[in-house]
Design an enzyme around this catalytic site. Structure first.
Site, PDB file in Angstrom:
ATOM      1  N   CYS A 269      -9.250  74.779 -22.848  1.00  0.00           N
ATOM      2  CA  CYS A 269      -9.247  74.739 -21.388  1.00  0.00           C
ATOM      3  C   CYS A 269     -10.687  74.847 -20.906  1.00  0.00           C
ATOM      4  CB  CYS A 269      -8.402  75.891 -20.839  1.00  0.00           C
ATOM      5  SG  CYS A 269      -8.394  76.035 -19.036  1.00  0.00           S
TER       6      CYS A 269
ATOM      7  N   CYS B 286     -18.129  86.554  -5.878  1.00  0.00           N
ATOM      8  CA  CYS B 286     -18.609  86.141  -7.197  1.00  0.00           C
ATOM      9  C   CYS B 286     -19.972  86.723  -7.540  1.00  0.00           C
ATOM     10  CB  CYS B 286     -18.655  84.619  -7.280  1.00  0.00           C
ATOM     11  SG  CYS B 286     -19.085  84.033  -8.934  1.00  0.00           S
TER      12      CYS B 286
ATOM     13  N   CYS C 107     -10.765  79.029 -23.609  1.00  0.00           N
ATOM     14  CA  CYS C 107     -11.175  78.556 -22.290  1.00  0.00           C
ATOM     15  C   CYS C 107     -12.682  78.727 -22.119  1.00  0.00           C
ATOM     16  CB  CYS C 107     -10.449  79.334 -21.196  1.00  0.00           C
ATOM     17  SG  CYS C 107      -8.651  79.321 -21.376  1.00  0.00           S
TER      18      CYS C 107
ATOM     19  N   CYS D 123     -25.180  79.937  -9.884  1.00  0.00           N
ATOM     20  CA  CYS D 123     -24.318  79.028  -9.131  1.00  0.00           C
ATOM     21  C   CYS D 123     -24.756  78.989  -7.666  1.00  0.00           C
ATOM     22  CB  CYS D 123     -22.864  79.480  -9.232  1.00  0.00           C
ATOM     23  SG  CYS D 123     -21.720  78.379  -8.382  1.00  0.00           S
TER      24      CYS D 123
ATOM     25  N   ARG E   8       0.013  83.768 -15.521  1.00  0.00           N
ATOM     26  CA  ARG E   8      -0.986  84.446 -16.364  1.00  0.00           C
ATOM     27  C   ARG E   8      -1.491  85.717 -15.696  1.00  0.00           C
ATOM     28  NH1 ARG E   8      -4.050  80.286 -17.488  1.00  0.00           N
ATOM     29  NH2 ARG E   8      -2.722  79.868 -19.289  1.00  0.00           N
TER      30      ARG E   8
ATOM     31  N   CYS F 181     -19.267  81.857  -2.812  1.00  0.00           N
ATOM     32  CA  CYS F 181     -18.018  82.613  -2.948  1.00  0.00           C
ATOM     33  C   CYS F 181     -18.325  84.100  -2.786  1.00  0.00           C
ATOM     34  CB  CYS F 181     -17.377  82.355  -4.306  1.00  0.00           C
ATOM     35  SG  CYS F 181     -17.140  80.603  -4.690  1.00  0.00           S
TER      36      CYS F 181
ATOM     37  N   CYS G 195      -4.266  74.323 -14.456  1.00  0.00           N
ATOM     38  CA  CYS G 195      -4.233  75.780 -14.385  1.00  0.00           C
ATOM     39  C   CYS G 195      -4.821  76.161 -13.030  1.00  0.00           C
ATOM     40  CB  CYS G 195      -5.049  76.388 -15.526  1.00  0.00           C
ATOM     41  SG  CYS G 195      -5.302  78.177 -15.400  1.00  0.00           S
TER      42      CYS G 195
END
Length: 525
Positions: free
Chosen positions: A307, A237, A274, A230, A442, A234, A367
């Site tokens: 999801c 991450c 998901c 990616c 969640r 972040c 979500c």
């Protein structure tokens, strides 16, 4: 559990069930008054004498703690007590037959120190005897039946549920009031967030029971269909190309591989599947997007809710996912707008809010949650909750993550992160439950670091959804068997796929006062 049930029915005394205690020395010498008394009643008798307690203990369970028997000991020996250290528990299967009309089978055992057992005194005619049981033999009502009518379910579509509730002003149970609002101020949320924990937990648990069946928990499985590589920065991450971590980039999984994983997840008990891809945005990945649409259709065809979390979406892409059968789209805000620039610089907060709007406009459930432990202050946690609670529609689900710091990430290297305690998670979950009462909360990443008792507190605070399976993208998570054992211990059950939430037992039994616009107008007239 023993202490909770004892407190439920006896304000000053504790009772216990002696199934697993060693037998005291045999003697025929009774001793009065009784210091410590254990009372063993048939489960049918418990059911008849204390229906609300029986439902509390047995909602959604195939087994009932034998210690529930002691909770009505007050009816039989009001002065008896037992220290908490002496309590024991055991389990036995419930009878599937209707409750017996006989209430006479009672066993009482003297267990104070070395005091011997004594015969059961007569139920009537003796001043030292146990008080008689209430005569309910001719009063078996539907309310106390072992076979209640099936609970109703709300529509599965979150937006449909919200539309149907537009006439509702609020709910009240006892002294606790709650309502779905979109005009929360930061000050109001901060006041809730800063409540003493015992008050916050009580209020959140009450609100949870006003809107949900607390025994039902959604089970989701998260699969990384494209790991690593990616371009985002972040700071937390492990999949960012800017960090040197254990994660190595992999190509997008093939459709059949993903559908096989979905099948295994369904067999293990998950009802929502998901799929996550380590992308900044879906962009022009037309071939990959076509495969993802096939994955969505295939998993949906298995009867699972589906999801995705694929980064930023355009309105057109969101509409295509909706047409393929996507149930929900995850796009977390991570933290407050103020703290966000310290965590991520390659995507703006407004970019995230726009993707959420595109998803919502396409009719897909949103979500959206955040991560605790990013070096934020409590004011940032309040700020995140404020953004979520003032969206045009509350998210269908709010994941609350505890940071799992990964070696090699910028955040871990700098040391500018926090270890998140269970009580911090409880406070965040409880506040989310109070200000967004119709939203599923969640319990997400970081759950492996919390004990069963700590997770129980989080469920009590209002969490009613989990990720299960041994991996969450690249971090560890409890495996299926552990979660099933936990559910059995806590009396929880999984929410079926494509089924709306159960009508709350507290609503069904008339404990919740629901105020509607129509009722207000009738009152005014």
């Amino acid at each position: 559990l023993t202490l909770v049930v004892g407190r439920f029915c006896s304000h000053n005394h504790y009772f216990f069930c002696p199934h697993t205690l060693p037998s005291p020395p045999q003697s025929n010498t009774p001793s009065y008054p009784w210091d410590y008394v254990a009372i063993d009643l048939p489960h049918e008798t418990i059911h008849r004498l204390s229906p609300p307690l029986f439902r509390l203990m047995n909602t959604g369970r195939n087994m009932i703690r034998a210690t529930s028997a002691r909770a009505i000991g007050r009816l039989c020996a009001p002065g008896a007590r037992v220290p908490a250290a002496a309590t024991t528990t055991s389990s036995r299967p419930l009878s599937t037959a209707p409750p017996s009309r006989s209430l006479s089978t009672v066993q009482v055992t003297q267990v104070s120190g070395s005091m011997p057992p004594f015969p059961l005194p007569p139920l009537h005619g003796d001043p030292m005897a146990l008080p008689p049981f209430p005569d309910t033999s001719d009063d078996i009502s539907a309310e106390t039946s072992f076979h209640p009518a099936p609970a109703r379910r709300a529509p599965n579509d979150f937006l449909d549920r919200e539309r149907r509730a537009e006439d509702e002003i609020g709910r009240r149970m006892g002294a606790t009031e709650a309502s779905v609002r979109h005009d929360w101020t930061k000050t109001e949320i901060a006041e809730i967030f800063d409540l003493p924990l015992h008050e916050l937990l009580y209020k959140a648990s009450t609100v949870h029971r006003m809107y949900w069946d607390p025994s039902e928990v959604q089970q989701c499985t998260l699969l990384s269909i494209k790991t690593g590589g990616c371009t985002e920065d972040c700071s937390y991450c492990s999949q960012s190309t800017r960090h040197k971590t254990f994660v190595k980039p992999t190509p997008t999984m093939k459709v059949q591989e993903v559908l096989e994983a979905a099948r295994r997840a369904k067999e293990a008990g998950s009802t929502r599947f998901c799929m996550g891809a380590a992308w900044r945005e879906l962009g022009e990945k037309k071939n990959a997007f076509r495969h993802i649409l096939e994955m969505v259709k295939g998993a949906n065809g298995m009867g699972m809710e589906v999801c995705c979390t694929l980064g930023m979406l355009t309105p057109e892409q969101a509409q295509q996912l909706k047409e393929a059968g996507l149930t929900a789209y995850n796009h977390n805000l991570d933290t407050s707008p103020e703290h966000y620039p310290k965590v991520i610089t390659t995507r703006s907060y407004e970019d995230r809010l726009q993707t959420i709007a595109n998803v919502r406009d396409a009719g897909i459930s949103v979500c959206c949650g955040g991560i605790l432990g990013l070096g934020e202050d409590e004011s940032d946690r309040v700020g995140l909750l404020h953004v979520l609670a003032t969206l045009p529609e509350h998210p269908e689900s709010v994941p609350v993550n505890a940071l799992v710091a990964v070696k090699g990430t910028r955040l871990e290297n700098s040391g500018d992160f926090d270890d998140v305690s269970a009580l911090e998670m409880v406070r965040m979950i409880a506040t989310a439950r109070i200000i967004m009462p119709r939203t599923m909360v969640r319990l997400s990443a970081g759950r492996l670091s919390f004990s069963e008792a700590e997770q129980f507190m989080m469920f009590q605070a209002g969490a009613n959804s989990i990720f299960n399976g041994d991996k969450l993208l690249t971090t560890d998570n409890p495996d299926y068997d552990e979660d099933m054992n936990l559910f059995a211990k806590l009396g929880l059950r999984g929410k079926p796929a494509h089924a709306g939430p159960l009508e709350p037992p507290a609503v069904r039994e008339g404990f919740v006062e629901v105020t509607t616009v129509r009722a207000k107008l009738q009152q005014a007239a």
